[in-house]
Design an enzyme around this catalytic site. Structure first.
Site, mmCIF file in Angstrom:
data_model
loop_
_atom_site.group_PDB
_atom_site.id
_atom_site.type_symbol
_atom_site.label_atom_id
_atom_site.label_comp_id
_atom_site.label_asym_id
_atom_site.label_seq_id
_atom_site.Cartn_x
_atom_site.Cartn_y
_atom_site.Cartn_z
ATOM 1 N N THR A 123 0.856 -1.191 0.000
ATOM 2 C CA THR A 123 0.000 0.000 0.000
ATOM 3 C C THR A 123 0.888 1.235 0.000
ATOM 4 O O THR A 123 1.671 1.437 0.937
ATOM 5 C CB THR A 123 -0.899 -0.016 1.258
ATOM 6 O OG1 THR A 123 -1.656 -1.228 1.236
ATOM 7 C CG2 THR A 123 -1.819 1.186 1.295
ATOM 8 N N GLU A 157 -6.579 -9.778 7.626
ATOM 9 C CA GLU A 157 -5.932 -10.785 8.455
ATOM 10 C C GLU A 157 -7.034 -11.613 9.123
ATOM 11 O O GLU A 157 -8.113 -11.116 9.411
ATOM 12 C CB GLU A 157 -5.003 -10.127 9.472
ATOM 13 C CG GLU A 157 -3.783 -9.562 8.763
ATOM 14 C CD GLU A 157 -2.822 -8.806 9.665
ATOM 15 O OE1 GLU A 157 -2.773 -9.079 10.873
ATOM 16 O OE2 GLU A 157 -2.130 -7.920 9.146
ATOM 17 N N CYS A 269 -2.598 -1.615 9.373
ATOM 18 C CA CYS A 269 -3.067 -1.010 8.119
ATOM 19 C C CYS A 269 -4.004 0.171 8.285
ATOM 20 O O CYS A 269 -3.645 1.286 7.931
ATOM 21 C CB CYS A 269 -3.672 -2.085 7.233
ATOM 22 S SG CYS A 269 -2.371 -3.204 6.646
HETATM 23 N N1 LIG Z 1 -1.164 -7.204 6.527
HETATM 24 C C1 LIG Z 1 -2.217 -7.098 5.736
HETATM 25 O O1 LIG Z 1 -3.276 -7.642 6.043
HETATM 26 C C2 LIG Z 1 -2.167 -6.329 4.455
HETATM 27 C C3 LIG Z 1 -1.074 -5.552 4.146
HETATM 28 N N2 LIG Z 1 -1.089 -4.756 3.039
HETATM 29 C C4 LIG Z 1 0.076 -3.944 2.703
HETATM 30 O O2 LIG Z 1 1.106 -4.851 2.323
HETATM 31 C C5 LIG Z 1 2.382 -4.366 2.712
HETATM 32 C C6 LIG Z 1 3.066 -5.393 3.590
HETATM 33 O O3 LIG Z 1 2.338 -5.519 4.780
HETATM 34 P P1 LIG Z 1 2.625 -6.691 5.828
HETATM 35 O O4 LIG Z 1 2.825 -7.957 5.097
HETATM 36 O O5 LIG Z 1 1.553 -6.605 6.834
HETATM 37 O O6 LIG Z 1 4.011 -6.210 6.448
HETATM 38 P P2 LIG Z 1 5.082 -7.075 7.261
HETATM 39 O O7 LIG Z 1 5.858 -6.103 8.059
HETATM 40 O O8 LIG Z 1 4.394 -8.218 7.936
HETATM 41 O O9 LIG Z 1 6.003 -7.714 6.123
HETATM 42 C C7 LIG Z 1 6.914 -7.011 5.380
HETATM 43 C C8 LIG Z 1 8.051 -7.963 5.001
HETATM 44 O O10 LIG Z 1 8.916 -7.313 4.087
HETATM 45 C C9 LIG Z 1 10.250 -7.699 4.399
HETATM 46 N N3 LIG Z 1 11.194 -6.750 3.819
HETATM 47 C C10 LIG Z 1 11.515 -5.496 4.251
HETATM 48 N N4 LIG Z 1 12.427 -4.939 3.431
HETATM 49 C C11 LIG Z 1 12.667 -5.848 2.454
HETATM 50 C C12 LIG Z 1 13.502 -5.845 1.313
HETATM 51 N N5 LIG Z 1 14.253 -4.802 0.992
HETATM 52 N N6 LIG Z 1 13.520 -6.949 0.536
HETATM 53 C C13 LIG Z 1 12.762 -8.019 0.829
HETATM 54 N N7 LIG Z 1 11.947 -8.074 1.898
HETATM 55 C C14 LIG Z 1 11.899 -7.003 2.697
HETATM 56 C C15 LIG Z 1 10.257 -7.728 5.910
HETATM 57 O O11 LIG Z 1 11.360 -8.454 6.427
HETATM 58 C C16 LIG Z 1 8.907 -8.382 6.195
HETATM 59 O O12 LIG Z 1 9.009 -9.787 6.248
HETATM 60 C C17 LIG Z 1 2.099 -3.023 3.389
HETATM 61 O O13 LIG Z 1 2.197 -2.006 2.434
HETATM 62 C C18 LIG Z 1 0.666 -3.168 3.866
HETATM 63 O O14 LIG Z 1 0.037 -1.913 4.024
HETATM 64 C C19 LIG Z 1 -2.146 -4.740 2.159
HETATM 65 C C20 LIG Z 1 -3.241 -5.512 2.410
HETATM 66 C C21 LIG Z 1 -3.337 -6.394 3.557
HETATM 67 O O1 LIG Z 2 -4.913 -2.834 4.076
HETATM 68 C C1 LIG Z 2 -4.973 -3.763 4.854
HETATM 69 O O2 LIG Z 2 -3.993 -4.261 5.396
HETATM 70 C C2 LIG Z 2 -6.282 -4.396 5.202
HETATM 71 O O3 LIG Z 2 -6.864 -3.629 6.288
HETATM 72 C C3 LIG Z 2 -8.100 -4.141 6.757
HETATM 73 O O4 LIG Z 2 -7.964 -5.484 7.198
HETATM 74 P P1 LIG Z 2 -7.413 -5.870 8.661
HETATM 75 O O5 LIG Z 2 -6.668 -4.708 9.228
HETATM 76 O O6 LIG Z 2 -6.734 -7.159 8.516
HETATM 77 O O7 LIG Z 2 -8.692 -6.158 9.547
HETATM 78 P P2 LIG Z 2 -10.179 -5.572 9.636
HETATM 79 O O8 LIG Z 2 -11.101 -6.701 9.681
HETATM 80 O O9 LIG Z 2 -10.414 -4.511 8.640
HETATM 81 O O10 LIG Z 2 -10.155 -4.907 11.085
HETATM 82 C C4 LIG Z 2 -9.385 -3.756 11.335
HETATM 83 C C5 LIG Z 2 -9.666 -3.243 12.736
HETATM 84 O O11 LIG Z 2 -10.987 -2.708 12.814
HETATM 85 C C6 LIG Z 2 -11.668 -3.252 13.922
HETATM 86 N N1 LIG Z 2 -13.112 -3.337 13.590
HETATM 87 C C7 LIG Z 2 -13.515 -3.988 12.465
HETATM 88 C C8 LIG Z 2 -14.854 -4.050 12.147
HETATM 89 C C9 LIG Z 2 -15.792 -3.436 12.974
HETATM 90 O O12 LIG Z 2 -17.013 -3.457 12.738
HETATM 91 N N2 LIG Z 2 -15.374 -2.790 14.094
HETATM 92 C C10 LIG Z 2 -14.036 -2.721 14.412
HETATM 93 O O13 LIG Z 2 -13.681 -2.099 15.438
HETATM 94 C C11 LIG Z 2 -11.014 -4.604 14.155
HETATM 95 O O14 LIG Z 2 -11.204 -5.029 15.486
HETATM 96 C C12 LIG Z 2 -9.574 -4.285 13.844
HETATM 97 O O15 LIG Z 2 -8.930 -3.719 14.961
HETATM 98 C C13 LIG Z 2 -9.106 -4.166 5.595
HETATM 99 O O16 LIG Z 2 -10.323 -4.734 6.055
HETATM 100 C C14 LIG Z 2 -8.558 -4.981 4.427
HETATM 101 O O17 LIG Z 2 -9.452 -4.935 3.345
HETATM 102 C C15 LIG Z 2 -7.213 -4.395 4.012
HETATM 103 O O18 LIG Z 2 -6.632 -5.149 2.982
#
Ligand SMILES: NC(=O)C1=CN([C@@H]2O[C@H](COP(=O)(O)OP(=O)(O)OC[C@H]3O[C@@H](n4cnc5c(N)ncnc54)[C@H](O)[C@@H]3O)[C@@H](O)[C@H]2O)C=CC1
Ligand SMILES: O=C(O)[C@H]1O[C@H](OP(=O)(O)OP(=O)(O)OC[C@H]2O[C@@H](n3ccc(=O)[nH]c3=O)[C@H](O)[C@@H]2O)[C@H](O)[C@@H](O)[C@@H]1O
Length: 448
Positions: A123, A157, A269
């Protein structure tokens, strides 16, 4: 067709994406700079708790088509590279920290010798893809043959496996002209199985794709803060936010989802994404458009303070000398992620105000312990309840919703519980002699 893919960054997003792409029939080299994580993954162990991930990972490794490495060179032959590295909030600022994205693109660029598609999934603030596209063309040895696309990710998640394999939609940000058309065609091949299932695909330009992601998260955060604002008014008026949410949610135009009032949103996020969105809009001279997000953030943070206030009231006005049990550490159930966790933020504030706080979480204990070593931790919910003057229900794990209030009562000093997620069965708890307080619900509910 089976493609060779690389996935750069194996965090919450990348590890699920890598294993899911194998499930879709591709061969994947997953790269991370974190050696410990790569060692763990190579041994078949998921570094995070995510339902369904161990099984998906095991199945992917068993095919022999998934490998993990710290060596970018091993990704050089991939047709498509997915960049999934972190974009956290910059310390002390609202803006996104793009250092990991920049570093991964710089490193990847060195290995791009021929026609390749690089796909950003992280993102990022609008305008990032355009900048990275220019960088790749200038620095990659195969410059003119390298194409960029932005394909934001919307997984939640706790549902990451399902959301990756069966997303609500796919969004491709591509440039206009033949390069963009090739990028689209290749992404269609990557996601062929998903598209065949009926997943809609929206093809657009870089900037719109980046903004789709930012605006989706901004909308979700706004919906949660809206219901939490109603919760504040309900408290003032003696009304019930749970009934209110149910009633307005029956209207299709509003929808029942994301109207869960409580201690608000956290995680890696929504909080950082709305702040980064405001910061970027400011840079673009469009800051006025998003001033409401400041309020969304403020409402959200106020919920945590309100929770602390109610907990203090339940401790007869002072935390000094009191024992507080905290159920939940993860930012949401079915995850071990504690980034900006409302539960831990409340626990830490309560401790700072003098209480002895014991935390339990079914999956996030190790993460919580390492980030918040000053809190006490219990191996079970009932152990956390031992001698408690008040119990705070802060992350709605199924296990807590199923707790038997009669059994729980045998462990505490006082039968007082505050439901920060409005998910406990009020009638069950009050029938067992508990005083149950909740955010945005009438105090009269408390004693049944
Ligand atoms: N966690 C989620 O549910 C979601 C995350 N995103 C977006 O996806 C991106 C990643 O998020 P997360 O997976 O949660 O982060 P995270 O912090 O769990 O993972 C990031 C990973 O990238 C690795 N990394 C850092 N620098 C690197 C490099 N130079 N080369 C290779 N690997 C490297 C880190 O060691 C780590 O394992 C963010 O932009 C987040 O906003 C989007 C949708 C859902
Ligand atoms: O960009 C991201 O990483 C992701 O962020 C959120 O996903 P996530 O953070 O995994 O979880 P959510 O289910 O959205 O919950 C986020 C937070 O809102 C809270 N929440 C959710 C729903 C609700 O009705 N009330 C509320 O307080 C949850 O407890 C949690 O703390 C979005 O839902 C995903 O679509 C997106 O991809």
């Amino acid at each position: 067709m089976s493609l060779n893919l690389s996935v750069i960054g194996t965090g919450y997003l990348g590890v699920v994406h890598a294993a899911a792409m194998v499930q879709l029939g591709h061969t994947v080299v997953a790269v991370d700079v974190d050696e410990a994580k790569i060692t763990q993954l190579s041994a078949g162990k998921a570094p995070i708790y995510e339902p369904g991930l161990p099984e998906l990972l095991a199945a992917a490794l068993a095919t022999g088509r998934l490998t993990f490495t710290t060596d970018y060179g091993r990704a050089a032959d991939a047709h498509v590279h997915f960049v999934c590295v972190g974009t956290p909030q910059r310390p002390g600022e609202n803006a996104a920290d793009l250092r990991y994205v920049d570093a991964s693109f710089e490193e990847l660029a060195k290995h791009l010798h021929g026609p390749t598609l690089v796909v950003g999934k992280s993102t990022v603030p609008v305008g990032t893809a355009q900048r990275l596209d220019e960088m790749l063309r200038a620095k990659a040895p195969g410059g003119p043959d390298v194409t960029l696309a932005w394909n934001p990710e919307f997984l939640r998640e706790g549902f990451a496996v399902k959301d990756t394999l069966h997303p609500d939609r796919l969004v491709y940000g591509v440039e206009a002209g033949p390069r963009g058309e090739r990028a689209k065609a290749l992404l269609d091949e990557v996601y062929a199985a998903t598209i065949a299932d009926g997943t809609p695909v929206v093809v657009t330009d870089f900037a719109t794709a980046e903004l789709v992601k930012a605006s989706a998260n901004a909308f979700l955060a706004t919906k949660i803060s809206f219901i939490n604002a109603m919760s504040e008014v309900c408290e003032a008026a003696g009304a019930d936010v749970v009934s209110l949410a149910e009633a307005i949610g029956h209207d299709d135009r509003i929808g029942a989802k994301f109207l869960g009032a409580g201690i608000g949103f956290g995680g890696g996020c929504l909080p950082k994404d709305i702040r980064a969105f405001m910061a970027r809009a400011g840079e673009l001279g469009a800051d006025q458009a998003l001033t409401f997000l400041r309020e969304v953030d403020a409402i959200n943070m106020r919920r945590r303070s309100r929770m602390v206030d109610i907990a203090r009231e339940q401790c007869d006005g002072s935390f000094i000398g009191k024992r507080v049990a905290v159920l939940g550490a993860a930012f949401k159930p079915d995850s071990d992620d504690i980034r900006d966790s409302p539960a831990l933020s409340v626990a830490a504030q309560v401790r700072l105000q003098g209480a002895h706080v014991t935390v339990h979480d079914p999956q996030a204990m190790d993460n919580a312990r390492s980030k918040w070593p000053d809190l006490s931790y219990a191996d079970s919910a009932l152990e956390a309840l031992q001698g408690a003057h008040v119990v705070l229900h802060l992350t709605e794990w199924q296990e807590y919703r199923e707790l038997d209030p009669k059994v729980a009562a045998e462990h505490v000093a006082q039968r007082r519980v505050v439901d920060g997620r409005n998910k406990l069965d009020v009638a069950r708890w009050t029938a067992a002699g508990w005083t149950l307080r909740a955010l945005g619900r009438p105090t009269a509910l408390a004693t049944g």
